[in-house]
Write a protein that holds these residues in place. Structure first.
Motif, PDB file in Angstrom:
ATOM      1  N   THR A  60       0.808  -1.228   0.000  1.00  0.00           N
ATOM      2  CA  THR A  60       0.000   0.000   0.000  1.00  0.00           C
ATOM      3  C   THR A  60       0.840   1.276   0.000  1.00  0.00           C
ATOM      4  N   SER A  61       2.099   1.187   0.405  1.00  0.00           N
ATOM      5  CA  SER A  61       2.937   2.396   0.424  1.00  0.00           C
ATOM      6  C   SER A  61       4.414   2.033   0.552  1.00  0.00           C
ATOM      7  N   GLY A  62       5.249   3.022   0.284  1.00  0.00           N
ATOM      8  CA  GLY A  62       6.684   2.853   0.508  1.00  0.00           C
ATOM      9  C   GLY A  62       6.973   2.731   1.997  1.00  0.00           C
ATOM     10  N   THR A  63       6.225   3.469   2.797  1.00  0.00           N
ATOM     11  CA  THR A  63       6.396   3.399   4.248  1.00  0.00           C
ATOM     12  C   THR A  63       6.129   1.973   4.739  1.00  0.00           C
ATOM     13  N   ALA A  64       5.097   1.345   4.192  1.00  0.00           N
ATOM     14  CA  ALA A  64       4.766  -0.043   4.562  1.00  0.00           C
ATOM     15  C   ALA A  64       5.925  -0.971   4.189  1.00  0.00           C
ATOM     16  N   ALA A  65       6.541  -0.727   3.028  1.00  0.00           N
ATOM     17  CA  ALA A  65       7.668  -1.564   2.594  1.00  0.00           C
ATOM     18  C   ALA A  65       8.835  -1.437   3.574  1.00  0.00           C
ATOM     19  N   LEU A  66       9.107  -0.208   3.998  1.00  0.00           N
ATOM     20  CA  LEU A  66      10.201  -0.005   4.966  1.00  0.00           C
ATOM     21  C   LEU A  66       9.836  -0.636   6.300  1.00  0.00           C
ATOM     22  N   HIS A  67       8.576  -0.494   6.688  1.00  0.00           N
ATOM     23  CA  HIS A  67       8.153  -1.075   7.968  1.00  0.00           C
ATOM     24  C   HIS A  67       8.321  -2.601   7.951  1.00  0.00           C
ATOM     25  N   THR A  87      15.665  13.477   5.062  1.00  0.00           N
ATOM     26  CA  THR A  87      14.687  12.627   4.389  1.00  0.00           C
ATOM     27  C   THR A  87      13.273  13.001   4.812  1.00  0.00           C
ATOM     28  N   PHE A  88      12.337  12.258   4.279  1.00  0.00           N
ATOM     29  CA  PHE A  88      10.919  12.376   4.606  1.00  0.00           C
ATOM     30  C   PHE A  88      10.618  11.422   5.764  1.00  0.00           C
ATOM     31  N   CYS A  89       9.544  11.727   6.502  1.00  0.00           N
ATOM     32  CA  CYS A  89       9.230  10.926   7.703  1.00  0.00           C
ATOM     33  C   CYS A  89       8.884   9.468   7.378  1.00  0.00           C
ATOM     34  N   GLY A  90       8.616   9.177   6.100  1.00  0.00           N
ATOM     35  CA  GLY A  90       8.342   7.783   5.724  1.00  0.00           C
ATOM     36  C   GLY A  90       9.543   6.871   5.959  1.00  0.00           C
ATOM     37  N   THR A  91      10.743   7.440   5.961  1.00  0.00           N
ATOM     38  CA  THR A  91      11.944   6.638   6.244  1.00  0.00           C
ATOM     39  C   THR A  91      12.051   6.343   7.738  1.00  0.00           C
ATOM     40  N   THR A  92      11.795   7.368   8.530  1.00  0.00           N
ATOM     41  CA  THR A  92      12.078   7.253   9.965  1.00  0.00           C
ATOM     42  C   THR A  92      10.966   6.574  10.756  1.00  0.00           C
ATOM     43  N   GLU A 177      17.325  -0.150   1.989  1.00  0.00           N
ATOM     44  CA  GLU A 177      17.489   0.966   1.055  1.00  0.00           C
ATOM     45  C   GLU A 177      16.158   1.679   0.823  1.00  0.00           C
ATOM     46  N   ASP A 178      16.141   2.976   1.069  1.00  0.00           N
ATOM     47  CA  ASP A 178      14.948   3.763   0.767  1.00  0.00           C
ATOM     48  C   ASP A 178      15.106   4.349  -0.636  1.00  0.00           C
ATOM     49  N   ALA A 179      14.543   3.624  -1.611  1.00  0.00           N
ATOM     50  CA  ALA A 179      14.610   4.069  -3.011  1.00  0.00           C
ATOM     51  C   ALA A 179      13.265   4.658  -3.445  1.00  0.00           C
ATOM     52  N   ALA A 180      12.531   5.195  -2.453  1.00  0.00           N
ATOM     53  CA  ALA A 180      11.175   5.713  -2.728  1.00  0.00           C
ATOM     54  C   ALA A 180      11.173   6.733  -3.870  1.00  0.00           C
ATOM     55  N   GLU A 181      12.241   7.530  -3.939  1.00  0.00           N
ATOM     56  CA  GLU A 181      12.266   8.622  -4.917  1.00  0.00           C
ATOM     57  C   GLU A 181      13.118   8.272  -6.137  1.00  0.00           C
ATOM     58  N   ALA A 182      13.624   7.052  -6.191  1.00  0.00           N
ATOM     59  CA  ALA A 182      14.715   6.783  -7.134  1.00  0.00           C
ATOM     60  C   ALA A 182      14.455   5.649  -8.122  1.00  0.00           C
ATOM     61  N   PHE A 203       5.020   4.701  -4.867  1.00  0.00           N
ATOM     62  CA  PHE A 203       4.218   5.151  -6.020  1.00  0.00           C
ATOM     63  C   PHE A 203       3.183   6.152  -5.553  1.00  0.00           C
ATOM     64  N   ASN A 204       3.596   6.968  -4.581  1.00  0.00           N
ATOM     65  CA  ASN A 204       2.755   8.047  -4.084  1.00  0.00           C
ATOM     66  C   ASN A 204       2.462   9.027  -5.238  1.00  0.00           C
ATOM     67  N   GLY A 205       1.429   9.843  -5.071  1.00  0.00           N
ATOM     68  CA  GLY A 205       0.945  10.707  -6.162  1.00  0.00           C
ATOM     69  C   GLY A 205       1.981  11.616  -6.778  1.00  0.00           C
ATOM     70  N   ASN A 206       3.024  11.960  -6.039  1.00  0.00           N
ATOM     71  CA  ASN A 206       4.003  12.911  -6.575  1.00  0.00           C
ATOM     72  C   ASN A 206       5.240  12.222  -7.160  1.00  0.00           C
ATOM     73  N   LYS A 207       5.281  10.901  -7.137  1.00  0.00           N
ATOM     74  CA  LYS A 207       6.523  10.200  -7.529  1.00  0.00           C
ATOM     75  C   LYS A 207       6.641  10.073  -9.057  1.00  0.00           C
ATOM     76  N   ILE A 208       7.768   9.519  -9.500  1.00  0.00           N
ATOM     77  CA  ILE A 208       8.061   9.485 -10.943  1.00  0.00           C
ATOM     78  C   ILE A 208       7.034   8.652 -11.692  1.00  0.00           C
ATOM     79  N   LEU A 340      13.904  22.054   0.675  1.00  0.00           N
ATOM     80  CA  LEU A 340      14.343  20.655   0.765  1.00  0.00           C
ATOM     81  C   LEU A 340      13.817  20.062   2.068  1.00  0.00           C
ATOM     82  N   TRP A 341      13.908  18.742   2.187  1.00  0.00           N
ATOM     83  CA  TRP A 341      13.412  18.082   3.408  1.00  0.00           C
ATOM     84  C   TRP A 341      14.051  18.704   4.642  1.00  0.00           C
ATOM     85  N   LYS A 342      13.221  18.950   5.641  1.00  0.00           N
ATOM     86  CA  LYS A 342      13.787  19.404   6.919  1.00  0.00           C
ATOM     87  C   LYS A 342      14.387  18.187   7.614  1.00  0.00           C
TER      88      LYS A 342
HETATM   89  C1  LIG Z   1      12.409   9.437   0.837  1.00  0.00           C
HETATM   90  C2  LIG Z   1      11.052   8.857   1.041  1.00  0.00           C
HETATM   91  N1  LIG Z   1      10.918   7.795   1.842  1.00  0.00           N
HETATM   92  C3  LIG Z   1       9.739   7.199   2.035  1.00  0.00           C
HETATM   93  C4  LIG Z   1       8.595   7.664   1.411  1.00  0.00           C
HETATM   94  C5  LIG Z   1       7.330   6.991   1.741  1.00  0.00           C
HETATM   95  O1  LIG Z   1       6.614   6.535   0.665  1.00  0.00           O
HETATM   96  P1  LIG Z   1       5.023   6.453   0.743  1.00  0.00           P
HETATM   97  O2  LIG Z   1       4.487   7.842   0.655  1.00  0.00           O
HETATM   98  O3  LIG Z   1       4.650   5.617  -0.435  1.00  0.00           O
HETATM   99  O4  LIG Z   1       4.672   5.791   2.032  1.00  0.00           O
HETATM  100  C6  LIG Z   1       8.694   8.768   0.542  1.00  0.00           C
HETATM  101  C7  LIG Z   1       7.577   9.323  -0.217  1.00  0.00           C
HETATM  102  O5  LIG Z   1       6.513   9.593   0.053  1.00  0.00           O
HETATM  103  C8  LIG Z   1       9.946   9.394   0.377  1.00  0.00           C
HETATM  104  O6  LIG Z   1      10.074  10.473  -0.410  1.00  0.00           O
END
Ligand SMILES: Cc1ncc(COP(=O)(O)O)c(C=O)c1O
Length: 395
Positions: A60-67, A87-92, A177-182, A203-208, A340-342
């Motif tokens: 369902t999300s990149g965050t779920a994949a990292l989790h 980075t974005f909070c989805g990594t942390t 590896e967080d390749a969410a943006e790559a 594959f969030n709405g803003n991704k490539i 840029l990301w805080k």
């Molecule tokens: C660097 C980074 N990590 C993790 C995520 C999390 O991905 P998602 O929004 O699909 O949960 C994103 C994007 O949203 C991201 O830019």
């Protein structure tokens, strides 16, 4: 005046065919031929010329994949995970879901991603504090293990994976590896999304490419991928009734959403080419502007999808023009730019966390701006963007 977005969804036209097929065959479920098809498309895309095969679980999300990656590595209370702060909070956040601590690692200036020197310093310090390394060193006192290293390829720019992998190998700490943006980026010919023991795509709405929302876990180890499929569908044991021997998650991608993904895969290479062309345009504009630098590929080994073109503005060289001025001037023209990301170690929610490095990511945050970078930007929109930039920088 229509809004110019930083990065908006860009459908290729083929998506509806797969979505309609799902409706026509009543595969409106968190499994089905689109899910399998999308997973296969992703696995072969990231394999590219690699001798290794890869496997993918659509989620369902990149965050779920990292989790799920952290769950499978056994991350738990008293453990610590080394995470790129920039980075974005989805990594942390998945580290926190597991009740573990984060040691934040600074960025280096070339790629803006995890600094290998700061990473080494962090590992030495954490071992000194009594943390162990699974299979290698037992923890002391109430400390747990250093479970993972989480680098990010920010805005599509590959991190210095050779150096990070060498540290991972030497220390015995695996890379998630967080390749969410790559997706579509590569490093020394190897695709981003293939460097971790497990890797995450978004594959969030803003991704490539986007599925409206979604993500994937990629690994060369099919056991991890099969376990991710199991865990993401509530960890149901093989029984006629509902039987559970462990805690699962509702993280599986639906067959409808995966249909969008299959259509998007047909245009992924175009999207990379379009974003790289955007980057080229900006790069030509700023070539002779004093005090503005782009995030650039340090050498020919780095290939960025340039998901977002980002600049660093040094007000001491631009006659006082800073990133906030540019952002607000763009906003007046209904054009979206973003700082840029805080860094996450500066976020109130992570106040007091350990941070390793000299603060490169803090400076990048203070001076950096992401410019409109969608693959669907029209010529008239670019004219509007460059009108503002011309007014600011080339009066
Ligand atoms: C660097 C980074 N990590 C993790 C995520 C999390 O991905 P998602 O929004 O699909 O949960 C994103 C994007 O949203 C991201 O830019």
């Amino acid at each position: 005046m229509d809004k110019i977005w930083l990065s908006s969804p860009h459908m290729g036209g083929g998506e509806k065919k797969y979505v309609n097929e799902a409706f026509d065959t009543n595969w409106v479920a968190p499994l089905g031929p689109n899910v399998t098809g999308f997973e296969n498309d992703l696995s072969s895309y990231v394999k590219a010329n690699d001798s290794q095969d890869y496997y993918t679980a659509a989620l369902t999300s990149g965050t779920a994949a990292l989790h799920l990656s952290l769950v499978m590595l056994g991350v738990t209370h008293n453990d610590v995970v080394l995470v790129q702060s920039f980075t974005f909070c989805g990594t942390t956040n998945p580290v926190v879901y597991q009740g573990a601590k984060i040691a934040f690692v600074d960025s280096e200036r070339d790629t803006w991603n995890m600094d290998p020197i700061a990473l080494k310093e962090a590992i030495v310090t954490l071992i000194g504090q009594g943390y162990g390394i699974p299979g290698k060193k037992e923890p002391q006192g109430n400390k747990g293990y250093i479970r993972a290293i989480m680098p990010v390829h920010l805005y599509g720019m590959p991190a210095k994976m050779d150096e990070l992998e060498a540290i991972s190998k030497e220390s015995g700490i695996p890379i998630v590896e967080d390749a969410a943006e790559a997706l579509g980026s590569s490093y020394n010919g190897k695709m981003c999304g293939t460097f971790g023991v497990m890797s995450a795509l978004s594959f969030n709405g803003n991704k490539i490419i986007t599925t409206s929302g979604g993500g994937a876990l990629v690994s060369s180890n099919n056991d991890y991928v099969e376990k991710a499929r199991f865990l993401s569908t509530q960890a149901r044991d093989n029984a006629p009734h509902y039987q559970h021997s462990q805690i699962g998650y509702n993280y599986r991608m639906s067959n409808i959403v995966a249909g969008i993904g299959r259509g998007q895969m047909e245009v992924l290479n175009d999207r990379v080419a379009q974003r790289r062309a955007n980057n080229q345009r900006y790069s030509e504009f700023f070539a002779n502007v004093e005090g503005v630098e782009l995030q650039t590929e340090p050498n020919a080994g780095f290939y960025s999808n340039f998901w977002l073109t980002s600049i660093i503005i040094d007000p001491s060289k631009t006659g006082g023009i800073d990133r906030e001025f540019v952002r607000l001037e763009m906003e007046k023209e209904n054009t979206e730019c973003r700082p840029l990301w805080k860094p996450m170690h500066l976020q109130p929610v992570f106040e007091g966390s350990e941070f390793y490095g000299s603060g490169v990511c803090v400076e990048l945050f203070e001076k950096g701006l992401c410019l409109p970078s969608g693959s669907n930007l029209r010529e008239d929109e670019f004219e509007r963007i460059f009108e503002v930039l011309n007014r600011i920088f080339k009066k």
